[in-house]
Design a protein around this motif. Sequence first.
Motif, PDB file in Angstrom:
ATOM      1  N   ALA A 501       0.835  -1.203   0.000  1.00 37.97           N
ATOM      2  CA  ALA A 501       0.000   0.000   0.000  1.00 37.97           C
ATOM      3  C   ALA A 501       0.872   1.256   0.000  1.00 37.97           C
ATOM      4  O   ALA A 501       0.586   2.232  -0.712  1.00 37.97           O
ATOM      5  N   CYS A 502       1.935   1.219   0.774  1.00 35.18           N
ATOM      6  CA  CYS A 502       2.827   2.385   0.846  1.00 35.18           C
ATOM      7  C   CYS A 502       3.559   2.618  -0.477  1.00 35.18           C
ATOM      8  O   CYS A 502       3.730   3.768  -0.911  1.00 35.18           O
ATOM      9  N   ARG A 503       3.996   1.538  -1.130  1.00 34.39           N
ATOM     10  CA  ARG A 503       4.769   1.737  -2.364  1.00 34.39           C
ATOM     11  C   ARG A 503       3.884   2.209  -3.515  1.00 34.39           C
ATOM     12  O   ARG A 503       4.361   2.915  -4.404  1.00 34.39           O
ATOM     13  N   HIS A 504       2.600   1.851  -3.486  1.00 31.29           N
ATOM     14  CA  HIS A 504       1.706   2.329  -4.555  1.00 31.29           C
ATOM     15  C   HIS A 504       1.533   3.841  -4.493  1.00 31.29           C
ATOM     16  O   HIS A 504       1.331   4.487  -5.522  1.00 31.29           O
ATOM     17  N   ARG A 505       1.583   4.397  -3.283  1.00 31.65           N
ATOM     18  CA  ARG A 505       1.389   5.842  -3.121  1.00 31.65           C
ATOM     19  C   ARG A 505       2.676   6.562  -2.741  1.00 31.65           C
ATOM     20  O   ARG A 505       2.640   7.726  -2.365  1.00 31.65           O
ATOM     21  N   ALA A 506       3.814   5.837  -2.802  1.00 28.14           N
ATOM     22  CA  ALA A 506       5.136   6.421  -2.503  1.00 28.14           C
ATOM     23  C   ALA A 506       5.185   7.022  -1.107  1.00 28.14           C
ATOM     24  O   ALA A 506       5.756   8.110  -0.895  1.00 28.14           O
ATOM     25  N   CYS A 533       9.622  -5.032  -1.406  1.00 30.13           N
ATOM     26  CA  CYS A 533       8.665  -3.928  -1.302  1.00 30.13           C
ATOM     27  C   CYS A 533       9.365  -2.625  -0.935  1.00 30.13           C
ATOM     28  O   CYS A 533       9.054  -1.552  -1.484  1.00 30.13           O
ATOM     29  N   MET A 534      10.298  -2.702  -0.010  1.00 30.81           N
ATOM     30  CA  MET A 534      11.015  -1.490   0.399  1.00 30.81           C
ATOM     31  C   MET A 534      11.869  -0.937  -0.739  1.00 30.81           C
ATOM     32  O   MET A 534      11.906   0.285  -0.978  1.00 30.81           O
ATOM     33  N   VAL A 535      12.574  -1.807  -1.450  1.00 35.39           N
ATOM     34  CA  VAL A 535      13.397  -1.351  -2.579  1.00 35.39           C
ATOM     35  C   VAL A 535      12.511  -0.721  -3.644  1.00 35.39           C
ATOM     36  O   VAL A 535      12.833   0.347  -4.207  1.00 35.39           O
ATOM     37  N   ASP A 536      11.366  -1.352  -3.922  1.00 31.67           N
ATOM     38  CA  ASP A 536      10.442  -0.807  -4.917  1.00 31.67           C
ATOM     39  C   ASP A 536       9.867   0.523  -4.446  1.00 31.67           C
ATOM     40  O   ASP A 536       9.635   1.437  -5.251  1.00 31.67           O
ATOM     41  N   LEU A 537       9.610   0.638  -3.125  1.00 33.01           N
ATOM     42  CA  LEU A 537       9.103   1.888  -2.558  1.00 33.01           C
ATOM     43  C   LEU A 537      10.096   3.027  -2.793  1.00 33.01           C
ATOM     44  O   LEU A 537       9.713   4.131  -3.231  1.00 33.01           O
ATOM     45  N   TYR A 538      11.375   2.780  -2.535  1.00 30.69           N
ATOM     46  CA  TYR A 538      12.391   3.805  -2.789  1.00 30.69           C
ATOM     47  C   TYR A 538      12.482   4.126  -4.282  1.00 30.69           C
ATOM     48  O   TYR A 538      12.633   5.288  -4.681  1.00 30.69           O
ATOM     49  N   GLY A 539      12.381   3.101  -5.125  1.00 28.29           N
ATOM     50  CA  GLY A 539      12.482   3.305  -6.565  1.00 28.29           C
ATOM     51  C   GLY A 539      11.352   4.148  -7.106  1.00 28.29           C
ATOM     52  O   GLY A 539      11.564   5.071  -7.913  1.00 28.29           O
ATOM     53  N   PHE A 566      15.028  -3.478  -7.632  1.00 25.61           N
ATOM     54  CA  PHE A 566      16.061  -2.443  -7.690  1.00 25.61           C
ATOM     55  C   PHE A 566      16.292  -1.981  -9.122  1.00 25.61           C
ATOM     56  O   PHE A 566      16.472  -0.790  -9.394  1.00 25.61           O
ATOM     57  N   LEU A 567      16.277  -2.922 -10.044  1.00 23.94           N
ATOM     58  CA  LEU A 567      16.559  -2.600 -11.439  1.00 23.94           C
ATOM     59  C   LEU A 567      15.498  -1.673 -12.024  1.00 23.94           C
ATOM     60  O   LEU A 567      15.774  -0.895 -12.941  1.00 23.94           O
TER      61      LEU A 567
END
Length: 678
Positions: A501-506, A533-539, A566-567
């Motif tokens: 949920a967090c990564r969808h809304r940054a 999920c955390m890496v995607d959130l930062y990306g 990450f990529l």
Amino acid sequence: MFMYLRSLKEALQFHALSIKSGRRPPVAAANNLIHLYSKHGLTHDARKVFDEMPQRNIFSWNTILHAHVAAGDFDRAKAVFDSSPCRDSVSFNTMISGYAHSGDESDAVELFVRMQSEGGDAARVDEFTVSMMLNLAANLGGPVFGREMHSIAVKTGNDSSGFVSSALIYMYSNCGFFPDACRVVDDHYCRDSFVKNALLAACCREGEMGMAREVFTRNPDLNDVVSWNTLISGYVQSERDEEVVEMCVRAIESGIRWNCYTFAALLSACGALRWSKLGKEVHGRVLRDGIFSNPYLSSGVVDVYAKCSEMRYAERVYRVCGQGNVFATTSMIVGYSTKGDMLSARQLFDMLPNKNFVVWTSIISGYAKLQRCEEAFILFREYAVTTFPDSVILVVMLSACATSATVGAGKEIHAHMLRTRTTFDEKATSALMDMYCKSGVLSYAKRAFERFSTPDIVVYNVMIAGFAHHGHDVEAIELFDEMVDRGINPDAVTFVALLSACRHRALVERGESYFSSMIKIYGIEPEMDHYACMVDLYGRSNRFEEAVAFIERMPVEPDPIVASAFLSCCRNVEATRKVEGKLLGAEGGGDPHGGRYVQVARAYARGGLWAEMGRVMREMRGREVKKVAGCSWVHVAGGVHTFISGDRSHSQAEAIYRTLDCLTGRSEEERNEFFLDV
């Protein structure tokens, strides 16, 4: 001079001699002849001997009565009973037993009442009468009638009989009055093996295995093979499979010889525990004891190998003795379905003339797990035509609807469950919520969620994940807070949903807070999904440096999932080269999926390194690795139509593409008209 006849051959010889000599056999001999003839199914000959008897005694009448009851001829049995000049307890008990075993419960009760009023001293209610009526009450589930029989047993002095005590325990247990069953006998009286085994069976039926073990250990001298098998079967039913193995070993150490029931229980435990080695040892023991022809044991061996994914061994056993055995065939279908070999499973399925619930559930579940939902739907419709689907198979179908996002079919199943008043247990309601969440109908999923007065962690996880997947981060977080306020501790699955949920809304800061609390407050060790999920959130938040720092702090080596995340945000050439080794090294061993090759190539393209992009694509082609093409599907008139980019395998492909060209042309015309107007 009459000698007691022990075999049919002796009876025939004696009867022939008496006919040749012209002398009728004495009453005792005639009774013996009637008994032997009826025992071997020669009811007509038994009746002929009875009819030719010039004199008859009570044994004559009871013997011919038993012959007719055993043959299922109750009209003649009733005629004999009514015409008998001397009826005793045996006469009444024979008729009552016959009625009870044939399903004529009302006639059995009526005759019992008649016995009490007409029987007199010769036909008193004895322990066999009371035992039969108690068993009848148990099978009918009638506690009121059972309690009346208990009082009759006390009044007639039969309550001290071991047979009656056993029947009382069975009656109370089967009618749902387990405490009353325990009160039938006290600790110091349980010296009869029949009573002990009855109490042991009642404890096992109730699932009170601690009490069953206590009963079993008292008076160990009374334990026979029935006692051991009863306790072992109780552990099987309670799915305490390791204790099944333990008790089987202890039985041998105590000098108890295993029989078919022991072997069957042990094979069931081996299958549940996936203990292939022990299953093979039991298989060898069954062969050595010469009881492998027993269909339950041969199917049990097949079941062990199938559950342990030893399909090669299962096929060998099945070829030897399993063909024609419904249980063995069912186990083979379950084994093939579990391994995803639906071709073999379907071949056996189509060969079965009578398909049981387990077979239908297994074959449909197999297709659903492989995401071959169209076949699952076709089979389900076929099944529902002749059989009333229960909650288990409906849950499987809801999962298939969730996989294929077939909300229409899911709503039909939901309506069927409401119409037939199917019990909405936690598993069914969770499956319903999951289907609506994955189909995007969150309002229906929320209604299903609200049916729970006390939702557990699984239900909360489904709803939180549903909100998170569709970008409803506020609702997902609110639901998480509600769950924590109710005192329900989140698990690893909960945090995957929250971080999604967090990564969808940054929401970086909130995501970092949840990740930290997962470790420090709830003591949950992060898994690769959490790291990804955390890496995607930062990306997604364009925080490349923080993503790099996070990966460097990871206590474990990043796997391809984390590297892939990450990529997606990587803009650094050197970092891309490092990730390439991890991603393509993971797939270089022959995995046909080429999505990661394309991902690496795109990362190089974003950095303007077109030569590197070309190298990766050439390497992909050289290894003959192909990217799995994405597909879409549409439901039309109850059928599922699947489409892949550039695919022309559909039976109506030409008409579809003509229509598509027409629509594309009209879109171009409308767009040109719009720009001209502007």
